[in-house]
Write a protein that holds these residues in place. Structure first.
Motif, PDB file in Angstrom:
ATOM      1  N   MET A  52       0.834  -1.206   0.000  1.00  0.00           N
ATOM      2  CA  MET A  52       0.000   0.000   0.000  1.00  0.00           C
ATOM      3  C   MET A  52       0.868   1.255   0.000  1.00  0.00           C
ATOM      4  SD  MET A  52      -2.970  -0.410   2.844  1.00  0.00           S
ATOM      5  CE  MET A  52      -4.300  -1.597   2.715  1.00  0.00           C
ATOM      6  N   GLN A  53       0.238   2.366  -0.352  1.00  0.00           N
ATOM      7  CA  GLN A  53       0.818   3.680  -0.122  1.00  0.00           C
ATOM      8  C   GLN A  53       0.653   4.018   1.363  1.00  0.00           C
ATOM      9  OE1 GLN A  53       2.072   5.337  -2.832  1.00  0.00           O
ATOM     10  NE2 GLN A  53       1.129   4.145  -4.464  1.00  0.00           N
ATOM     11  N   ASN A  54       1.381   5.035   1.832  1.00  0.00           N
ATOM     12  CA  ASN A  54       1.159   5.525   3.200  1.00  0.00           C
ATOM     13  C   ASN A  54      -0.307   5.909   3.366  1.00  0.00           C
ATOM     14  OD1 ASN A  54       3.926   5.301   3.435  1.00  0.00           O
ATOM     15  ND2 ASN A  54       4.241   7.402   4.163  1.00  0.00           N
ATOM     16  N   VAL A 230       5.674  10.929   5.634  1.00  0.00           N
ATOM     17  CA  VAL A 230       5.642  10.878   4.172  1.00  0.00           C
ATOM     18  C   VAL A 230       6.685   9.917   3.623  1.00  0.00           C
ATOM     19  CG1 VAL A 230       7.175  12.856   3.832  1.00  0.00           C
ATOM     20  CG2 VAL A 230       5.481  12.317   2.086  1.00  0.00           C
ATOM     21  N   VAL A 231       7.727   9.591   4.417  1.00  0.00           N
ATOM     22  CA  VAL A 231       8.693   8.569   3.991  1.00  0.00           C
ATOM     23  C   VAL A 231       7.930   7.254   3.836  1.00  0.00           C
ATOM     24  CG1 VAL A 231      10.803   7.332   4.620  1.00  0.00           C
ATOM     25  CG2 VAL A 231      10.551   9.738   5.220  1.00  0.00           C
ATOM     26  N   ALA A 242       8.164   6.796  10.519  1.00  0.00           N
ATOM     27  CA  ALA A 242       6.932   7.448  10.085  1.00  0.00           C
ATOM     28  C   ALA A 242       5.705   6.759  10.665  1.00  0.00           C
ATOM     29  CB  ALA A 242       6.837   7.463   8.554  1.00  0.00           C
ATOM     30  N   MET A 243       5.875   5.515  11.140  1.00  0.00           N
ATOM     31  CA  MET A 243       4.727   4.774  11.681  1.00  0.00           C
ATOM     32  C   MET A 243       4.913   4.395  13.145  1.00  0.00           C
ATOM     33  SD  MET A 243       2.815   1.314  10.299  1.00  0.00           S
ATOM     34  CE  MET A 243       4.257   0.269  10.449  1.00  0.00           C
ATOM     35  N   SER A 253       0.418  11.777  13.847  1.00  0.00           N
ATOM     36  CA  SER A 253       1.079  11.746  12.541  1.00  0.00           C
ATOM     37  C   SER A 253       0.167  12.352  11.479  1.00  0.00           C
ATOM     38  CB  SER A 253       1.392  10.303  12.127  1.00  0.00           C
ATOM     39  OG  SER A 253       2.339   9.730  12.962  1.00  0.00           O
ATOM     40  N   VAL A 254       0.709  13.280  10.725  1.00  0.00           N
ATOM     41  CA  VAL A 254       0.028  13.790   9.535  1.00  0.00           C
ATOM     42  C   VAL A 254       0.564  12.969   8.366  1.00  0.00           C
ATOM     43  CG1 VAL A 254      -0.339  15.774   8.046  1.00  0.00           C
ATOM     44  CG2 VAL A 254      -0.202  16.096  10.526  1.00  0.00           C
ATOM     45  N   ILE A 255      -0.298  12.130   7.794  1.00  0.00           N
ATOM     46  CA  ILE A 255       0.137  11.145   6.802  1.00  0.00           C
ATOM     47  C   ILE A 255      -0.076  11.663   5.386  1.00  0.00           C
ATOM     48  CG2 ILE A 255      -0.289   8.821   5.884  1.00  0.00           C
ATOM     49  CD1 ILE A 255      -1.002   7.928   8.689  1.00  0.00           C
ATOM     50  N   LEU A 256       0.965  11.565   4.579  1.00  0.00           N
ATOM     51  CA  LEU A 256       0.883  11.854   3.145  1.00  0.00           C
ATOM     52  C   LEU A 256       1.270  10.595   2.380  1.00  0.00           C
ATOM     53  CD1 LEU A 256       2.411  15.382   2.380  1.00  0.00           C
ATOM     54  CD2 LEU A 256       0.133  14.568   1.799  1.00  0.00           C
ATOM     55  N   PRO A 257       0.432  10.157   1.440  1.00  0.00           N
ATOM     56  CA  PRO A 257       0.779   8.951   0.682  1.00  0.00           C
ATOM     57  C   PRO A 257       1.925   9.161  -0.293  1.00  0.00           C
ATOM     58  CG  PRO A 257      -1.271   9.881  -0.124  1.00  0.00           C
ATOM     59  CD  PRO A 257      -0.896  10.666   1.093  1.00  0.00           C
TER      60      PRO A 257
END
Length: 273
Positions: A52-54, A230-231, A242-243, A253-257
């Motif tokens: 999956m993507q982030n 975002v990594v 990032a997780m 966490s502000v998540i960006l795919p």
């Protein structure tokens, strides 16, 4: 000013402006762990592919796999069908959790594998976690196609296909009691395969835990911080920092795919990353 909520109502993740609390993260991870155990037949020590993507779904799925006492096998979402049978066979994967935009590719790869290796394919749609009124935090228009996913492949005689929301709805029983130990394997992360076929690197709870604790101390990460995740989480760096690390210290966490500097700038400014 941000209000720092405590306990399960504390914000764990933000995805295009949509917040998820630690309580909801725990509930969904537990329900998915139950589905993995009771419906997909995942047993302690099994390997579950995660491609999956982030996204919040990536985080939920990771902890669900671990809660089911299985091993996460994260795979680069840029991998295509001809390359995937190697991961199926090398990691002895029977169950895969994938983003909607990758589902057809994984099904195609399973058909290429001798006799079909996957028994269960769980398909998620990132857009289900994106608010309809995201406003200034809306994803770039160019992302809309893969965020929406697409049609999930049909189940076959050998591989059952399940939608994410269906799995959560079907998980009526609590997950079986956890009996794992610190030196159990928890992740099988693959190299990029630049000098040959990708090789699986084995990580235990203890070794991953050591990196999370020491990394949070080195970076002076605290519960009242906000992280930009975002990594890529499929990679060991993103998985750790990032997780896992934000959750270990209890921050948001502000998540960006994927990377987009304009959107990242807005999120950084608004959430005070």
């Amino acid at each position: 000013e941000q209000t720092l909520l405590l306990g399960e109502e504390r914000q764990a993740m933000v995805f295009f402006g949509q917040c998820m609390t630690y309580g909801e993260l725990h509930r969904q991870a537990s329900r998915l762990a139950s589905w993995l155990q009771h419906h997909a037949g995942v047993k302690p020590g099994d390997r579950v592919m995660l491609m999956m993507q982030n996204s919040p779904q990536f985080v939920i799925a990771s902890y669900a796999i671990l809660r089911a006492q299985a091993m996460v096998v994260p795979v680069n979402p840029m991998t295509r069908a001809p390359e995937l049978p190697h991961y199926f066979s090398d990691a002895e994967v029977r169950v895969a959790i994938v983003g909607g935009e990758l589902a057809q590719e994984v099904a195609k790869a399973n058909a290429l594998a001798d006799g079909g290796q996957l028994e269960h394919l769980l398909v998620s749609r990132y857009a289900d976690m994106v608010p309809t009124d995201a406003g200034e935090f809306a994803p770039p228009q160019a992302w809309e196609g893969w965020l929406d996913g697409g049609e999930a492949p049909d189940s076959t005689n050998t591989m059952r296909v399940t939608r994410w929301h269906t799995a959560l709805d079907d998980a009526q029983s609590p997950p079986k009691p956890y009996g794992g130990k610190a030196d159990d394997l928890m992740a099988l992360c693959y190299t990029s395969g630049t000098t040959g076929r990708a090789k699986g690197c084995m990580h235990t709870h203890q070794t991953i835990g050591h990196n999370i604790v020491s990394g949070s101390m080195w970076g002076r990460t605290a519960a009242d911080h906000v992280s930009l995740s975002v990594v890529p989480m499929f990679h060991i760096t993103g998985m750790l920092y990032a997780m896992h690390t934000p959750i270990y210290v209890g921050n948001c966490s502000v998540i960006l795919p994927r990377w987009d500097r304009t959107l990242a700038g807005r999120l950084i400014s608004h959430y005070k990353v």
